[in-house]
Design a protein around this motif. Sequence first.
Motif, PDB file in Angstrom:
ATOM      1  N   VAL A  15       0.861  -1.179   0.000  1.00 33.00           N
ATOM      2  CA  VAL A  15       0.000   0.000   0.000  1.00 33.00           C
ATOM      3  C   VAL A  15       0.899   1.231   0.000  1.00 33.00           C
ATOM      4  CG1 VAL A  15      -1.760   1.271   1.285  1.00 33.00           C
ATOM      5  CG2 VAL A  15      -1.824  -1.229   1.230  1.00 33.00           C
ATOM      6  N   ASP A  52     -12.319  -6.025   4.252  1.00 31.67           N
ATOM      7  CA  ASP A  52     -11.582  -4.767   4.072  1.00 31.67           C
ATOM      8  C   ASP A  52     -10.577  -4.865   2.933  1.00 31.67           C
ATOM      9  OD1 ASP A  52     -12.858  -3.578   6.214  1.00 31.67           O
ATOM     10  OD2 ASP A  52     -11.149  -3.747   7.581  1.00 31.67           O
ATOM     11  N   TRP A  53     -10.026  -6.058   2.707  1.00 35.10           N
ATOM     12  CA  TRP A  53      -8.981  -6.242   1.703  1.00 35.10           C
ATOM     13  C   TRP A  53      -9.504  -6.812   0.392  1.00 35.10           C
ATOM     14  CZ3 TRP A  53      -4.192  -4.253   2.139  1.00 35.10           C
ATOM     15  CH2 TRP A  53      -3.876  -3.703   3.383  1.00 35.10           C
ATOM     16  N   TRP A  59      -9.127  -1.146   1.918  1.00 34.06           N
ATOM     17  CA  TRP A  59      -7.693  -1.320   1.691  1.00 34.06           C
ATOM     18  C   TRP A  59      -7.391  -2.091   0.417  1.00 34.06           C
ATOM     19  CZ3 TRP A  59      -5.190   2.116   4.062  1.00 34.06           C
ATOM     20  CH2 TRP A  59      -5.618   2.568   5.307  1.00 34.06           C
ATOM     21  N   ASN A  63      -4.345  -1.569  -2.523  1.00 30.25           N
ATOM     22  CA  ASN A  63      -3.293  -2.572  -2.408  1.00 30.25           C
ATOM     23  C   ASN A  63      -2.781  -2.949  -3.797  1.00 30.25           C
ATOM     24  OD1 ASN A  63      -1.605  -4.622  -1.473  1.00 30.25           O
ATOM     25  ND2 ASN A  63      -3.267  -6.098  -1.277  1.00 30.25           N
ATOM     26  N   TYR A  92      -6.154  -0.425  12.382  1.00 28.00           N
ATOM     27  CA  TYR A  92      -4.969  -1.059  11.814  1.00 28.00           C
ATOM     28  C   TYR A  92      -3.709  -0.345  12.291  1.00 28.00           C
ATOM     29  CZ  TYR A  92      -7.726  -3.699   8.425  1.00 28.00           C
ATOM     30  OH  TYR A  92      -8.584  -4.579   7.832  1.00 28.00           O
TER      31      TYR A  92
END
Length: 98
Positions: A15, A52-53, A59, A63, A92
Amino acid sequence: MPFFRVMLHGEHVEVPAEDGSEPIVGFYVTFTVRAPHADAAVLQARAALMADWHPEGKWGAVNRADAPHVRAESVRPVGWFTAWRSPVRMGYVFYPAS
């Protein structure tokens, strides 16, 4: 059903840092979940993290690498009052490569 606090460690992400310094390559995050046992708590926390990913998630959208490799760093039972006072996700903590 008991409550658990689950700390997860994610690695192998990339990131961009907001200040232009080294990119973020890993993180720690803690979830408070209600589950029948510790293994189920880890699965719940992991599912919330992966949302979230996901490529459309907060994120995942920034990413530049694959989805994070995630492992549970700690799982511990907490009382209902502690769980009630805690946010589901405790934020985080990211770290760069170096």
